[in-house]
Design an enzyme around this catalytic site. Structure first.
Site, short mmCIF file in Angstrom:
data_model
loop_
_atom_site.label_atom_id
_atom_site.label_comp_id
_atom_site.label_asym_id
_atom_site.label_seq_id
_atom_site.Cartn_x
_atom_site.Cartn_y
_atom_site.Cartn_z
N GLY A 12 0.83 -1.20 0.00
CA GLY A 12 0.00 0.00 0.00
C GLY A 12 0.86 1.25 0.00
CB ALA A 16 -0.68 4.28 6.60
CG PHE A 116 -12.61 19.23 11.11
CD1 PHE A 116 -12.12 20.19 10.25
CD2 PHE A 116 -13.05 18.04 10.56
CE1 PHE A 116 -12.05 19.98 8.88
CE2 PHE A 116 -12.97 17.80 9.19
CZ PHE A 116 -12.48 18.79 8.35
CD GLN A 248 -16.63 8.94 10.41
OE1 GLN A 248 -15.86 9.44 9.61
NE2 GLN A 248 -16.48 9.06 11.71
CG HIS A 250 -18.22 12.69 5.65
ND1 HIS A 250 -18.92 13.86 5.44
CD2 HIS A 250 -16.98 13.07 6.03
CE1 HIS A 250 -18.15 14.89 5.69
NE2 HIS A 250 -16.96 14.44 6.06
CG LEU A 260 -15.99 13.84 1.69
CD1 LEU A 260 -17.07 13.29 2.61
CD2 LEU A 260 -14.61 13.39 2.18
CD GLU A 263 -16.54 17.02 10.47
OE1 GLU A 263 -16.09 17.33 11.58
OE2 GLU A 263 -16.74 15.84 10.11
NE ARG A 294 -16.11 13.50 9.51
CZ ARG A 294 -14.98 13.27 8.89
NH1 ARG A 294 -14.56 12.02 8.72
NH2 ARG A 294 -14.24 14.28 8.44
CG HIS A 361 -15.85 9.17 5.07
ND1 HIS A 361 -15.32 9.64 3.88
CD2 HIS A 361 -15.13 9.75 6.06
CE1 HIS A 361 -14.32 10.47 4.15
NE2 HIS A 361 -14.17 10.54 5.46
CD GLU A 391 -10.66 3.58 5.76
OE1 GLU A 391 -11.89 3.37 5.74
OE2 GLU A 391 -10.08 4.32 4.93
NE ARG A 402 -11.75 8.70 10.15
CZ ARG A 402 -11.92 9.86 9.51
NH1 ARG A 402 -11.45 10.99 10.03
NH2 ARG A 402 -12.56 9.90 8.35
#
Length: 615
Positions: A12, A16, A116, A248, A250, A260, A263, A294, A361, A391, A402
């Site tokens: 990946g 991360a 936020f 979650q 969103h 998306l 926020e 959220r 999300h 994730e 989250r």
């Protein structure tokens, strides 16, 4: 077939993975394997910011950030991990600044910060400016910055390579490893999209940073490639997944599309209104209103629609109102999301409110790890040489919900920790011999699907999976809806055993790879629904209308979900008593015979006692 050998292999190339690569490659020989070119990874879609208690704009401290994270996660957060993340957030932001990330600035030249949802001052007194940002392109800037520094550091990339198997020296999917016996990760098997050739990567340390699984849902902010690959591979090799019921939604996806809108729009003063023009969040979260966490905002929006106060001809969405903001302010702080509204809905945000509705999300659950990013094979024991971050992992800093901007923080803090720990282990470990025919399982699977003359279409099965997940396992859930979703998944799993592809070639066969990704989606949807059926309470992103209250007496614990052979005795899977009887969830088809087993893991509490979650 080609074989490669590296000290550390990272699967990946999102935030991360590349943060881990920067840490590991300075110490040992490191390779990054990615199904995409790194700058196309989904981290680039993150918009709003990365939080840290810098106190550049308002008074703040890491303890308030920790409390908000714990409370936002409805007290299912492991508090030791949350403390680490909040403490190391400051250095994580400054690391990126030193790498060259162009954060927005205050007039004094400091990193600017915006409000936020769920981030407060003094344990809930008022919203606080904690999110460091680069307009509404923060994830894009992080991804570009990390990639440039990886190139500078000569990290080796294998782009458009799909990892399709994890090699361990004991196959946990066959049952429990004898007490005291180590389990070691030894390599991965990958498919080269360009040539169709199989590559085996032998490594002392392997880091999974493969992202989420939002494509189990139809309405999602996730890219087409977020199919839960890393989670599914761990599950298939007998490793547990943690807290998969918590997903979650969103609040502000473009209505009907799921694309998306950050926020950050509400952080900059945007207001949610129902079809009557009412600012309805005052009813649900009177203190911080539109900047509630959220899960609360998403349920509030869905409830407005259910009770007939939605907007539009079908009253099936609500409105995000930016019309009271100055156009210059919108252009400076929210250029991308306003352009999305213009492009995809034909709405002018300067003068018209934007139709929005919750979109799938982020997965709070994933491969369980400790705070050093080591992967757990039960509630205590680690798999030697295997790590996870981002994730795909569950450390758990997000609990059942989250907070916005904690995801970009998570990938940087625990990506760095994963790289550091994996490199340290690789320096002292030896390569473990790979088993003979280590790629045989992948080759057989690829060839069976590729050469099948006819059968089910991948797109048909995927469409029906996503539709049942949207209808039955989204913002509101019940025992009846979840059982319907599971019944549908069982039918689709059987149909998947007959799936075929039109492209029979080997080079650039994306048709074949989408078939394999569909298998991952079915695996993840199955365990998500089973875990949701088992958790008979409402907490964070998991809301059961038939069990609307949080139940700390019975469910203040993490769910650990495993796949085991049908004959396997459940009470020997984990130290903790299983949450369901052995016969609860079994499946048998022509590919696999297994049962899904549920266990538990205690939540780590340090200084914050669970209390009623109000805003």
């Amino acid at each position: 077939m080609q074989t490669h050998q590296y000290d550390v292999v990272i699967v990946g190339a999102g935030g991360a993975g590349m943060r881990a690569a920067l840490e590991a490659s300075s110490e040992v020989r490191t390779a990054v394997i990615s199904k995409l070119y790194p700058t196309r990874s989904h981290t680039g879609a993150a918009q709003g910011g990365m939080c840290a208690a810098l106190a550049n704009v308002e008074e703040d401290n890491w303890e308030w950030h920790t409390f908000d994270t714990v409370k936002g996660g409805d007290y299912l957060v492991d508090q030791d991990a949350a403390e680490i993340m909040a403490k190391e957030a400051i250095d994580a932001v400054l690391d990126l600044e030193r790498m060259g990330l162009p954060f927005n600035r205050t007039p004094e030249g400091r990193i600017d910060q915006r409000r936020f949802g769920g981030h407060t001052r003094n344990h809930g007194e008022a919203a606080v400016r904690r999110a460091c940002y680069a307009a509404d392109r923060t994830g894009h800037m992080i991804l570009q910055t990390l990639y440039q520094n990886c190139v500078k550091q000569n990290v080796e990339f294998f782009n458009e390579f799909y990892v399709l198997d994890l090699i361990v020296d004991h196959d946990l999917s066959a049952g429990q490893v004898p007490d005291g016996e180590e389990v070691n990760a030894t390599g991965v098997v990958a498919y080269d999209l360009a040539t169709g050739e199989i590559h085996v990567f032998q490594a002392k340390s392997i880091i999974f940073a493969t992202g989420g699984a939002g494509k189990i849902f139809k309405t999602t902010s996730n890219a087409h490639t977020l199919t839960g690959d890393g989670m599914a591979l761990a599950l298939r090799r007998g490793l547990p997944l943690e807290d998969m019921e918590f997903f979650q939604f969103h609040p502000t996806g473009l209505a009907g599309l799921g694309i998306l809108l950050s926020e950050a729009a509400r952080g900059e003063g945007g207001i949610l209104r129902n079809g009557n023009g009412e600012r309805f969040m005052e009813r649900y979260a009177p203190t911080i209103k539109d900047l509630a966490p959220r899960d609360i905002v998403a349920r509030s929006m869905a409830n407005e629609v259910r009770e007939g106060r939605g907007a539009g001809p079908n009253k099936d969405y609500v409105l995000l109102d930016l019309t009271h903001l100055e156009p210059a302010h919108i252009d400076a702080k929210l250029p991308d999301i306003t352009e999305f509204a213009r492009t995809y809905l034909g709405i002018e945000p300067y003068t018209e409110p934007v139709p929005v509705y919750p979109t799938a999300h982020y997965a709070m659950g994933g491969i369980p790890t400790n705070v050093e990013a080591e992967v757990l094979r039960n509630s205590d024991d680690v798999v030697k040489g295997l790590y996870a971050a981002g994730e795909v992992a569950c450390v758990s800093v997000h609990g059942s919900n989250r907070l916005g901007t904690n995801s970009l923080l998570d990938i940087n803090v625990f990506g760095k920790r994963a790289g550091r720990t994996a490199a340290a282990y690789a320096k002292t470990a030896k390569f473990i011999d790979l088993p003979e025919n280590s790629a045989a399982r992948v080759v057989a699977q690829l060839e069976e699907i590729r050469t099948r003359p006819d059968g089910e279409r991948v797109s048909d099965v995927r469409k029906e999976l996503q539709e049942t997940m949207d209808a039955n396992a989204q913002v509101f859930r019940t025992d009846e809806s979840l059982k319907q979703a599971l019944a549908d998944i069982r039918v689709l799993q059987e149909r998947y055993s007959r799936v075929s592809v039109q492209d029979k070639g080997k080079m650039f066969n994306t048709d074949l790879l989408e078939a394999l990704e569909l298998g991952f989606l079915l695996d993840i949807a199955e365990v998500t629904v089973i875990a949701a059926l088992n958790r008979k309470e409402s907490r964070g992103g998991h809301f059961r209308e038939d069990y609307p209250d949080r139940d700390d007496a019975n469910f203040m614990q993490h769910t650990m979900i495993y796949r085991r052979p049908l004959e396997f005795e459940v009470d020997t899977v984990v130290d903790d008593a299983p949450l369901t009887p052995k016969s609860a969830f079994t499946r048998s088809d022509r590919f696999d015979d297994y049962q899904v087993v549920l266990g538990s893991k205690p939540v780590t509490q340090t200084r914050y006692e669970p209390m009623e979650r109000k805003y």
